[in-house]
Design an enzyme around this catalytic site. Structure first.
Site, PDB file in Angstrom:
ATOM      1  N   LEU A 184       0.839  -1.204   0.000  1.00  0.00           N
ATOM      2  CA  LEU A 184       0.000   0.000   0.000  1.00  0.00           C
ATOM      3  C   LEU A 184       0.877   1.259   0.000  1.00  0.00           C
ATOM      4  O   LEU A 184       2.076   1.182   0.249  1.00  0.00           O
ATOM      5  CB  LEU A 184      -0.897  -0.022   1.243  1.00  0.00           C
ATOM      6  CG  LEU A 184      -1.803  -1.253   1.392  1.00  0.00           C
ATOM      7  CD1 LEU A 184      -2.667  -1.115   2.633  1.00  0.00           C
ATOM      8  CD2 LEU A 184      -2.676  -1.454   0.161  1.00  0.00           C
ATOM      9  N   PRO A 185       0.259   2.425  -0.273  1.00  0.00           N
ATOM     10  CA  PRO A 185       1.076   3.636  -0.417  1.00  0.00           C
ATOM     11  C   PRO A 185       1.833   4.066   0.854  1.00  0.00           C
ATOM     12  O   PRO A 185       3.039   4.280   0.795  1.00  0.00           O
ATOM     13  CB  PRO A 185       0.053   4.710  -0.836  1.00  0.00           C
ATOM     14  CG  PRO A 185      -1.094   3.956  -1.419  1.00  0.00           C
ATOM     15  CD  PRO A 185      -1.140   2.655  -0.671  1.00  0.00           C
ATOM     16  N   THR A 215       6.316   0.941   1.931  1.00  0.00           N
ATOM     17  CA  THR A 215       7.302   1.773   2.638  1.00  0.00           C
ATOM     18  C   THR A 215       6.538   2.702   3.566  1.00  0.00           C
ATOM     19  O   THR A 215       5.772   3.555   3.094  1.00  0.00           O
ATOM     20  CB  THR A 215       8.132   2.622   1.652  1.00  0.00           C
ATOM     21  OG1 THR A 215       8.754   1.768   0.711  1.00  0.00           O
ATOM     22  CG2 THR A 215       9.195   3.424   2.382  1.00  0.00           C
ATOM     23  N   LYS A 262      15.257   1.212   4.520  1.00  0.00           N
ATOM     24  CA  LYS A 262      14.646   1.613   3.246  1.00  0.00           C
ATOM     25  C   LYS A 262      14.574   3.144   3.127  1.00  0.00           C
ATOM     26  O   LYS A 262      14.810   3.717   2.063  1.00  0.00           O
ATOM     27  CB  LYS A 262      13.243   0.985   3.169  1.00  0.00           C
ATOM     28  CG  LYS A 262      12.328   1.516   2.095  1.00  0.00           C
ATOM     29  CD  LYS A 262      12.767   1.127   0.701  1.00  0.00           C
ATOM     30  CE  LYS A 262      11.875   1.793  -0.337  1.00  0.00           C
ATOM     31  NZ  LYS A 262      12.375   1.678  -1.682  1.00  0.00           N
ATOM     32  N   LYS A 291       6.788  11.430   0.296  1.00  0.00           N
ATOM     33  CA  LYS A 291       6.445  10.728   1.546  1.00  0.00           C
ATOM     34  C   LYS A 291       7.709  10.137   2.174  1.00  0.00           C
ATOM     35  O   LYS A 291       7.955  10.295   3.373  1.00  0.00           O
ATOM     36  CB  LYS A 291       5.452   9.601   1.229  1.00  0.00           C
ATOM     37  CG  LYS A 291       5.193   8.659   2.384  1.00  0.00           C
ATOM     38  CD  LYS A 291       4.761   7.261   1.930  1.00  0.00           C
ATOM     39  CE  LYS A 291       5.703   6.608   0.979  1.00  0.00           C
ATOM     40  NZ  LYS A 291       5.630   5.177   0.849  1.00  0.00           N
TER      41      LYS A 291
HETATM   42  P1  NAD Z   1       0.549   2.778  -6.108  1.00  0.00           P
HETATM   43  O1  NAD Z   1      -0.048   4.051  -5.650  1.00  0.00           O
HETATM   44  O2  NAD Z   1       0.794   2.534  -7.561  1.00  0.00           O
HETATM   45  O3  NAD Z   1      -0.327   1.521  -5.580  1.00  0.00           O
HETATM   46  C1  NAD Z   1      -0.930   1.452  -4.333  1.00  0.00           C
HETATM   47  C2  NAD Z   1      -2.191   0.618  -4.481  1.00  0.00           C
HETATM   48  O4  NAD Z   1      -2.770   0.411  -3.199  1.00  0.00           O
HETATM   49  C3  NAD Z   1      -3.279   1.311  -5.350  1.00  0.00           C
HETATM   50  O5  NAD Z   1      -3.683   0.420  -6.378  1.00  0.00           O
HETATM   51  C4  NAD Z   1      -4.394   1.612  -4.360  1.00  0.00           C
HETATM   52  O6  NAD Z   1      -5.685   1.540  -4.937  1.00  0.00           O
HETATM   53  C5  NAD Z   1      -4.184   0.496  -3.348  1.00  0.00           C
HETATM   54  N1  NAD Z   1      -4.767   0.767  -2.024  1.00  0.00           N
HETATM   55  C6  NAD Z   1      -4.644   1.855  -1.243  1.00  0.00           C
HETATM   56  N2  NAD Z   1      -5.281   1.671  -0.074  1.00  0.00           N
HETATM   57  C7  NAD Z   1      -5.831   0.429  -0.127  1.00  0.00           C
HETATM   58  C8  NAD Z   1      -6.609  -0.343   0.782  1.00  0.00           C
HETATM   59  N3  NAD Z   1      -6.983   0.121   1.977  1.00  0.00           N
HETATM   60  N4  NAD Z   1      -6.990  -1.571   0.398  1.00  0.00           N
HETATM   61  C9  NAD Z   1      -6.638  -2.070  -0.814  1.00  0.00           C
HETATM   62  N5  NAD Z   1      -5.885  -1.392  -1.703  1.00  0.00           N
HETATM   63  C10 NAD Z   1      -5.496  -0.151  -1.359  1.00  0.00           C
HETATM   64  O7  NAD Z   1       1.912   2.630  -5.278  1.00  0.00           O
HETATM   65  P2  NAD Z   1       3.174   1.737  -5.665  1.00  0.00           P
HETATM   66  O8  NAD Z   1       4.066   2.519  -6.568  1.00  0.00           O
HETATM   67  O9  NAD Z   1       2.732   0.366  -6.021  1.00  0.00           O
HETATM   68  O10 NAD Z   1       3.916   1.714  -4.234  1.00  0.00           O
HETATM   69  C11 NAD Z   1       3.450   0.914  -3.160  1.00  0.00           C
HETATM   70  C12 NAD Z   1       4.455   1.022  -2.026  1.00  0.00           C
HETATM   71  O11 NAD Z   1       5.739   0.573  -2.487  1.00  0.00           O
HETATM   72  C13 NAD Z   1       4.649   2.449  -1.512  1.00  0.00           C
HETATM   73  O12 NAD Z   1       4.817   2.421  -0.128  1.00  0.00           O
HETATM   74  C14 NAD Z   1       5.930   2.899  -2.219  1.00  0.00           C
HETATM   75  O13 NAD Z   1       6.615   3.891  -1.467  1.00  0.00           O
HETATM   76  C15 NAD Z   1       6.704   1.589  -2.285  1.00  0.00           C
HETATM   77  N6  NAD Z   1       7.684   1.485  -3.388  1.00  0.00           N
HETATM   78  C16 NAD Z   1       7.360   1.875  -4.657  1.00  0.00           C
HETATM   79  C17 NAD Z   1       8.304   1.743  -5.662  1.00  0.00           C
HETATM   80  C18 NAD Z   1       8.004   2.164  -7.091  1.00  0.00           C
HETATM   81  O14 NAD Z   1       8.942   2.221  -7.906  1.00  0.00           O
HETATM   82  N7  NAD Z   1       6.743   2.437  -7.446  1.00  0.00           N
HETATM   83  C19 NAD Z   1       9.554   1.184  -5.394  1.00  0.00           C
HETATM   84  C20 NAD Z   1       9.827   0.761  -4.104  1.00  0.00           C
HETATM   85  C21 NAD Z   1       8.886   0.907  -3.101  1.00  0.00           C
END
Ligand code: NAD
Length: 295
Positions: A65-66, A96, A171, A246
């Site tokens: 999740l975000p 994260t 991280k 964030k």
């Molecule tokens: P994103 O915003 O693309 O995806 C998050 C998903 O979570 C969305 O589809 C949203 O609808 C869903 N969501 C939110 N609340 C929810 C809930 N209560 N129940 C069910 N689903 C829910 O984000 P992302 O890029 O996939 O990143 C996710 C995590 O990974 C974050 O913490 C980010 O910091 C970390 N991260 C991202 C990357 C990257 O390159 N994108 C790399 C490393 C770490």
């Protein structure tokens, strides 16, 4: 093979879930976006109508999740999963989030006798698709040992940083450096281009010189230099500016709580904040180039 409840199918969660499906596990998935669920179902997952409904029969719960508030609400909120997860289930949160939130959820899980680890990842969407993520784990060694075979199907490096929350601390340090590196790389490329250089030639030079880093080599922020990166696609997908913001906010919190100085981390946080305020919050973080590019 395990039956897994997978919650959060965004840029990272969707390809991670696909790799678990490819490895032969069965998955029940939930996301707030129906389109994300539909995509996972097309790849072979079962859909659940809620996060709680996804728990039925699950031996493992994985969330991606975000931010902290989403994770706390999923596990500890009104419909919180911790109170509903069956005894013996392994819980892996890959989001994260702040180390304090990770410890709060892990403590609640421990009070119910559940094994839980924080396992944030590094490697970007490319790493999630290729199954080459780095997992940075906090929690009990024995819980990590249970998770290791699954993590190995989504990544290639698994580090144990320490107890609950330690994965998040490591991280956050990594992402603060990444934010600084990307801003610096964008600034150097924009300077070269403003002074008549070809961004591809300059990138090639810096990739083999002392300015070499992950952003210039694998995630070039200048459009047209590299295929298959967000810069080649109008900065769509990838790692959002607001997610980087964030993480830099989490670094600032960690610094304040220990009186550590992070002058470059704070500078990077201000740059991404300005960029977000200009309407770029949903773009990939490599779009920070636009902030320094000569128009
Ligand atoms: P994103 O915003 O693309 O995806 C998050 C998903 O979570 C969305 O589809 C949203 O609808 C869903 N969501 C939110 N609340 C929810 C809930 N209560 N129940 C069910 N689903 C829910 O984000 P992302 O890029 O996939 O990143 C996710 C995590 O990974 C974050 O913490 C980010 O910091 C970390 N991260 C991202 C990357 C990257 O390159 N994108 C790399 C490393 C770490």
């Amino acid at each position: 093979m395990s039956h897994i409840a997978f919650i959060g199918l965004g840029n990272m969660g969707a390809p991670m879930a696909q790799n678990l499906l490819k490895a032969g596990h069965t998955l029940t998935v939930f996301d707030l976006q129906q389109a994300a669920i539909d995509k996972a179902v097309a790849a072979g997952a079962r859909a659940a109508a809620s996060a709680a409904a996804a728990l039925t029969g699950a031996e493992v719960v994985i969330s991606m999740l975000p931010a902290s508030q989403h994770v706390e609400s999923l596990y500890l909120g009104e419909q919180g999963l911790i109170a509903r997860i069956a005894p013996g289930t392994l819980v892996i949160d890959c989001s994260t989030i702040s180390p304090a939130s990770a410890r709060k959820v892990a403590d609640a899980a421990a009070a119910r006798g559940l094994d839980m680890i924080d396992a944030p990842v590094s490697g970007g969407v490319g790493g999630a698709v290729a199954g080459t993520l780095t997992f940075i784990v906090g929690g009990q060694a024995q819980a990590l040992d249970r998770a290791r075979p699954l993590l190995a199907q989504m990544g290639k490096n698994i580090f144990h940083a320490g107890g609950s929350g330690a994965g998040q601390t490591a991280k956050i340090c990594n992402n603060m450096l990444l934010g600084i590196l990307m801003a610096g790389t964008a600034e150097a490329l924009a300077l070269g281009v403003a002074n008549g250089l070809d961004p591809a030639v300059l990138s090639d030079i810096m990739s083999k010189s002392s300015g070499r880093n992950w952003a210039i080599e694998l995630y070039n922020p200048f459009p047209g230099v590299m295929p298959n990166v967000p810069a080649a696609n109008g900065y769509a997908g990838g790692f959002g500016v607001d997610l980087m913001l964030k993480d830099l906010g989490l670094a600032a919190e960690a610094a304040m709580s220990t009186r550590a100085s992070i002058p470059l981390g704070e500078m990077a946080r201000n740059l991404y904040s300005m960029h977000s305020q200009h309407g770029a919050g949903g773009l990939d973080f490599s779009s920070i180039l636009q902030l320094v590019q000569k128009r």
